[in-house]
Write a protein that holds these residues in place. Structure first.
Motif, PDB file in Angstrom:
ATOM      1  N   THR A  94       0.817  -1.218   0.000  1.00  6.13           N
ATOM      2  CA  THR A  94       0.000   0.000   0.000  1.00  6.13           C
ATOM      3  C   THR A  94       0.848   1.263   0.000  1.00  6.13           C
ATOM      4  O   THR A  94       0.332   2.355  -0.218  1.00  6.13           O
ATOM      5  CB  THR A  94      -0.932   0.041   1.223  1.00  6.13           C
ATOM      6  N   ARG A  96       2.081   2.757   2.513  1.00  7.91           N
ATOM      7  CA  ARG A  96       1.695   3.586   3.654  1.00  7.91           C
ATOM      8  C   ARG A  96       2.503   3.154   4.857  1.00  7.91           C
ATOM      9  O   ARG A  96       2.858   1.992   5.001  1.00  7.91           O
ATOM     10  CB  ARG A  96       0.200   3.428   3.935  1.00  7.91           C
ATOM     11  N   LYS A 117       2.592  10.018   9.431  1.00 10.57           N
ATOM     12  CA  LYS A 117       1.976   8.991   8.603  1.00 10.57           C
ATOM     13  C   LYS A 117       2.347   9.302   7.162  1.00 10.57           C
ATOM     14  O   LYS A 117       2.233  10.440   6.721  1.00 10.57           O
ATOM     15  CB  LYS A 117       0.458   8.984   8.753  1.00 10.57           C
ATOM     16  N   ARG A 118       2.812   8.285   6.442  1.00  7.36           N
ATOM     17  CA  ARG A 118       3.143   8.448   5.034  1.00  7.36           C
ATOM     18  C   ARG A 118       2.044   7.786   4.226  1.00  7.36           C
ATOM     19  O   ARG A 118       1.765   6.599   4.385  1.00  7.36           O
ATOM     20  CB  ARG A 118       4.488   7.797   4.712  1.00  7.36           C
ATOM     21  N   ASN A 119       1.404   8.564   3.349  1.00  8.28           N
ATOM     22  CA  ASN A 119       0.345   8.040   2.496  1.00  8.28           C
ATOM     23  C   ASN A 119       0.941   7.425   1.241  1.00  8.28           C
ATOM     24  O   ASN A 119       2.103   7.655   0.920  1.00  8.28           O
ATOM     25  CB  ASN A 119      -0.644   9.144   2.127  1.00  8.28           C
ATOM     26  N   ASN A 120       0.135   6.690   0.494  1.00  6.77           N
ATOM     27  CA  ASN A 120       0.635   6.007  -0.696  1.00  6.77           C
ATOM     28  C   ASN A 120       1.070   6.965  -1.805  1.00  6.77           C
ATOM     29  O   ASN A 120       1.788   6.570  -2.710  1.00  6.77           O
ATOM     30  CB  ASN A 120      -0.391   5.000  -1.225  1.00  6.77           C
ATOM     31  N   ASP A 121       0.683   8.230  -1.755  1.00 10.90           N
ATOM     32  CA  ASP A 121       1.121   9.202  -2.758  1.00 10.90           C
ATOM     33  C   ASP A 121       2.358   9.974  -2.306  1.00 10.90           C
ATOM     34  O   ASP A 121       2.796  10.908  -2.972  1.00 10.90           O
ATOM     35  CB  ASP A 121      -0.009  10.171  -3.109  1.00 10.90           C
ATOM     36  N   THR A 125       1.745  13.303   6.689  1.00  9.74           N
ATOM     37  CA  THR A 125       0.887  13.984   7.638  1.00  9.74           C
ATOM     38  C   THR A 125       1.564  13.877   8.991  1.00  9.74           C
ATOM     39  O   THR A 125       1.855  12.776   9.454  1.00  9.74           O
ATOM     40  CB  THR A 125      -0.507  13.323   7.683  1.00  9.74           C
ATOM     41  N   LYS A 150       1.238  19.095   6.933  1.00 10.07           N
ATOM     42  CA  LYS A 150       1.128  18.216   5.784  1.00 10.07           C
ATOM     43  C   LYS A 150       2.249  18.589   4.848  1.00 10.07           C
ATOM     44  O   LYS A 150       2.424  19.771   4.514  1.00 10.07           O
ATOM     45  CB  LYS A 150      -0.232  18.420   5.122  1.00 10.07           C
TER      46      LYS A 150
END
Length: 157
Positions: A94, A96, A117-121, A125, A150
């Motif tokens: 993912t 993430r 938190k690292r998002n998939n894009d 955050t 962010k």
């Protein structure tokens, strides 16, 4: 015939460890000592790692030496983005992850965050962060406090 988990990794994982590697029958492995894991474009280095193949997750952390100092902290890189942290959990499929005490360079400054938190894009955050140009990441002499932030690396904070 046993079917693989849909969350299992879908590409080769290259790994090495200076001290030892323990592979368990449940699809998990632990790497001790200066360890290096590469999966597609992702590279992770740390002194301790736990890899779970069935859920595609990696946990990495530094270890304390005899003086109590943290050594071999995780260094994560993906497509030119680099992070250092005290510990992280990352899902290879993912893309993430959750990072504790992350440090990343943005332009001439550094962003230090206690919870990230690292998002998939690739967007980060953050909570309880700091932006500084000071090289002392543990105790910067001056900084802008970031209650929440962010970050899109290379674009904006």
């Amino acid at each position: 015939m046993l079917q693989p988990s849909p969350d299992a990794v879908d590409a080769r994982i290259d790994y090495s460890a200076q001290d030892s590697i323990v592979i368990f029958g449940n699809g998990a492995a632990e790497l001790f000592g200066k360890s290096d894991v590469t999966y597609k474009t992702i590279n992770l280095k740390a002194d301790y790692m736990r890899v779970k193949m069935d859920s595609s997750t990696i946990y990495a952390a530094g270890v304390r030496d005899s003086a109590g100092d943290l050594q071999g902290i995780p260094k994560f890189s993906d497509n030119g983005q680099e992070y250092e942290s005290n510990e992280l959990t990352y899902n290879l499929k993912t893309k993430r992850g959750y990072i504790r005490h992350a440090v990343t360079q943005q332009g001439d400054g550094y962003i230090i965050s206690e919870q990230t938190k690292r998002n998939n894009d690739g967007v980060l955050t953050m909570a309880k962060g700091k932006y500084t140009t000071c090289d002392d990441h543990d105790n910067p002499h001056f900084y802008l406090a970031l209650t929440k932030a962010k970050v899109k690396p290379g674009k904006y904070i």
